[in-house]
Design a protein around this motif. Sequence first.
Motif, PDB file in Angstrom:
ATOM      1  N   GLN A 150       0.938  -1.300   0.055  1.00 27.03           N
ATOM      2  CA  GLN A 150      -0.160   0.030  -0.049  1.00 27.03           C
ATOM      3  C   GLN A 150       0.898   1.310   0.106  1.00 27.03           C
ATOM      4  N   ASP A 151       1.915   1.361   0.611  1.00 27.86           N
ATOM      5  CA  ASP A 151       3.072   2.277   0.768  1.00 27.86           C
ATOM      6  C   ASP A 151       3.308   2.714  -0.644  1.00 27.86           C
ATOM      7  N   SER A 152       3.971   1.875  -1.108  1.00 24.72           N
ATOM      8  CA  SER A 152       4.261   1.860  -2.570  1.00 24.72           C
ATOM      9  C   SER A 152       3.301   2.380  -3.698  1.00 24.72           C
ATOM     10  N   GLN A 153       2.097   1.747  -3.585  1.00 26.50           N
ATOM     11  CA  GLN A 153       0.842   2.244  -4.334  1.00 26.50           C
ATOM     12  C   GLN A 153       0.747   3.832  -4.169  1.00 26.50           C
ATOM     13  N   THR A 154       0.722   4.092  -2.720  1.00 27.64           N
ATOM     14  CA  THR A 154       0.513   5.704  -2.516  1.00 27.64           C
ATOM     15  C   THR A 154       1.589   6.398  -3.195  1.00 27.64           C
ATOM     16  N   ALA A 155       2.903   5.902  -2.816  1.00 22.53           N
ATOM     17  CA  ALA A 155       4.040   6.681  -3.517  1.00 22.53           C
ATOM     18  C   ALA A 155       4.374   6.795  -4.778  1.00 22.53           C
ATOM     19  N   LEU A 156       3.727   5.618  -5.629  1.00 29.05           N
ATOM     20  CA  LEU A 156       3.816   5.696  -7.053  1.00 29.05           C
ATOM     21  C   LEU A 156       2.857   6.707  -7.680  1.00 29.05           C
ATOM     22  N   VAL A 157       1.781   6.601  -6.912  1.00 28.69           N
ATOM     23  CA  VAL A 157       0.577   7.398  -7.727  1.00 28.69           C
ATOM     24  C   VAL A 157       0.992   8.835  -7.471  1.00 28.69           C
ATOM     25  N   ALA A 158       1.586   9.493  -6.313  1.00 28.63           N
ATOM     26  CA  ALA A 158       1.863  10.636  -6.101  1.00 28.63           C
ATOM     27  C   ALA A 158       2.957  11.043  -7.117  1.00 28.63           C
ATOM     28  N   LEU A 159       4.072  10.164  -7.437  1.00 28.51           N
ATOM     29  CA  LEU A 159       5.050  10.209  -8.344  1.00 28.51           C
ATOM     30  C   LEU A 159       4.727  10.279  -9.562  1.00 28.51           C
ATOM     31  N   VAL A 160       4.197   9.123 -10.193  1.00 23.00           N
ATOM     32  CA  VAL A 160       3.914   9.022 -11.871  1.00 23.00           C
ATOM     33  C   VAL A 160       2.443   8.814 -11.955  1.00 23.00           C
ATOM     34  N   GLY A 161       1.535   8.791 -11.253  1.00 21.80           N
ATOM     35  CA  GLY A 161       0.006   8.566 -11.583  1.00 21.80           C
ATOM     36  C   GLY A 161      -0.246   7.125 -11.504  1.00 21.80           C
ATOM     37  N   LYS A 162      -1.511   7.114 -11.641  1.00 19.65           N
ATOM     38  CA  LYS A 162      -2.209   5.659 -11.736  1.00 19.65           C
ATOM     39  C   LYS A 162      -1.637   5.017 -13.086  1.00 19.65           C
ATOM     40  N   SER A 163      -1.576   5.489 -13.992  1.00 21.95           N
ATOM     41  CA  SER A 163      -1.059   4.730 -15.403  1.00 21.95           C
ATOM     42  C   SER A 163       0.336   4.567 -15.170  1.00 21.95           C
ATOM     43  N   GLY A 164       1.003   5.312 -14.505  1.00 21.89           N
ATOM     44  CA  GLY A 164       2.488   4.970 -14.205  1.00 21.89           C
ATOM     45  C   GLY A 164       2.717   3.920 -13.396  1.00 21.89           C
ATOM     46  N   MET A 165       1.750   3.800 -12.258  1.00 21.22           N
ATOM     47  CA  MET A 165       2.058   2.458 -11.595  1.00 21.22           C
ATOM     48  C   MET A 165       1.626   1.348 -12.267  1.00 21.22           C
ATOM     49  N   PHE A 166       1.034   1.386 -13.009  1.00 28.87           N
ATOM     50  CA  PHE A 166       0.430   0.025 -13.829  1.00 28.87           C
ATOM     51  C   PHE A 166       1.566  -0.126 -14.864  1.00 28.87           C
ATOM     52  N   ASP A 167       2.095   1.031 -15.590  1.00 28.85           N
ATOM     53  CA  ASP A 167       3.412   0.756 -16.446  1.00 28.85           C
ATOM     54  C   ASP A 167       4.477   0.278 -15.709  1.00 28.85           C
ATOM     55  N   LEU A 168       4.817   0.819 -14.550  1.00 30.98           N
ATOM     56  CA  LEU A 168       5.772   0.136 -13.581  1.00 30.98           C
ATOM     57  C   LEU A 168       5.770  -1.553 -13.608  1.00 30.98           C
ATOM     58  N   ILE A 169       4.487  -1.984 -13.306  1.00 27.40           N
ATOM     59  CA  ILE A 169       4.303  -3.237 -13.161  1.00 27.40           C
ATOM     60  C   ILE A 169       4.482  -3.981 -14.406  1.00 27.40           C
ATOM     61  N   ALA A 170       3.841  -3.500 -15.465  1.00 22.89           N
ATOM     62  CA  ALA A 170       4.203  -4.167 -16.738  1.00 22.89           C
ATOM     63  C   ALA A 170       5.771  -4.007 -17.120  1.00 22.89           C
ATOM     64  N   THR A 171       6.323  -3.131 -16.958  1.00 26.52           N
ATOM     65  CA  THR A 171       7.795  -2.993 -17.242  1.00 26.52           C
ATOM     66  C   THR A 171       8.510  -4.003 -16.351  1.00 26.52           C
ATOM     67  N   VAL A 172       8.323  -4.198 -15.211  1.00 26.80           N
ATOM     68  CA  VAL A 172       9.013  -5.355 -14.385  1.00 26.80           C
ATOM     69  C   VAL A 172       8.507  -6.835 -15.081  1.00 26.80           C
ATOM     70  N   GLY A 173       7.103  -7.002 -15.510  1.00 25.48           N
ATOM     71  CA  GLY A 173       6.776  -8.116 -15.961  1.00 25.48           C
ATOM     72  C   GLY A 173       7.460  -8.347 -17.190  1.00 25.48           C
ATOM     73  N   PHE A 174       7.560  -7.480 -18.217  1.00 25.88           N
ATOM     74  CA  PHE A 174       8.191  -7.437 -19.561  1.00 25.88           C
ATOM     75  C   PHE A 174       9.751  -7.738 -19.192  1.00 25.88           C
ATOM     76  N   TYR A 175      10.321  -7.042 -18.532  1.00 28.69           N
ATOM     77  CA  TYR A 175      11.887  -7.388 -18.536  1.00 28.69           C
ATOM     78  C   TYR A 175      12.162  -8.432 -17.582  1.00 28.69           C
TER      79      TYR A 175
END
Length: 182
Positions: free
Chosen positions: A128-153
């Motif tokens: 939850q802490d990471s979700q909150t920090a990510l949304v503040a830093l890169v937005g909701k789409s950025g949070m999803f893109d981070l997950i997709a990037t980790v999965g892709f790589y």
Amino acid sequence: MTSPYPPLSDEDWPQELADMLAGFAGGLNVYRTMAHHPALLRAWADLREHVVNQTTLGLEFSEVVILRTGWQLGSSYEWHQHIVRGRKNGLSDVRIARLSGPIIDIKGDDAVLATAVDDLFNERQLSQDSQTALVALVGKSGMFDLIATVGFYSTLGYILNSFGTPLDQDIAGELAANPLRP
């Protein structure tokens, strides 16, 4: 290690992927290795376009995520490939080197991103802490893109690690001439 699935040469390139040889697929050993499974490589192209070129993370943050992912996977290919790409996208050697160490040594926004990557590897989910920090830093789409990037790589890293795919010669040459200097 002699790989049963080395990067395919131009001469061995599958005919069904002929249209992809001059693009991204023919340009890197990882995709030349993936070309052993033409249907997978073709399906990979659209996701690659989003994760690599259309991500809402932006180039700099994307490289932070990829480097931390490569380090978590123990993927020498991804780590070294993205040292060079990270430099081109604004990361200093000190900043890159920190991404291969303890989270406590990683500073600022990079710590938010690296913690999220570590969450995915260690807990199989974002805290939850990471979700909150990510949304503040890169937005909701950025949070999803981070997950997709980790999965892709991660998928690429598993392929690279499994088949001992060698680092691309241009990257090896660049790193030999300009090694990481933290």
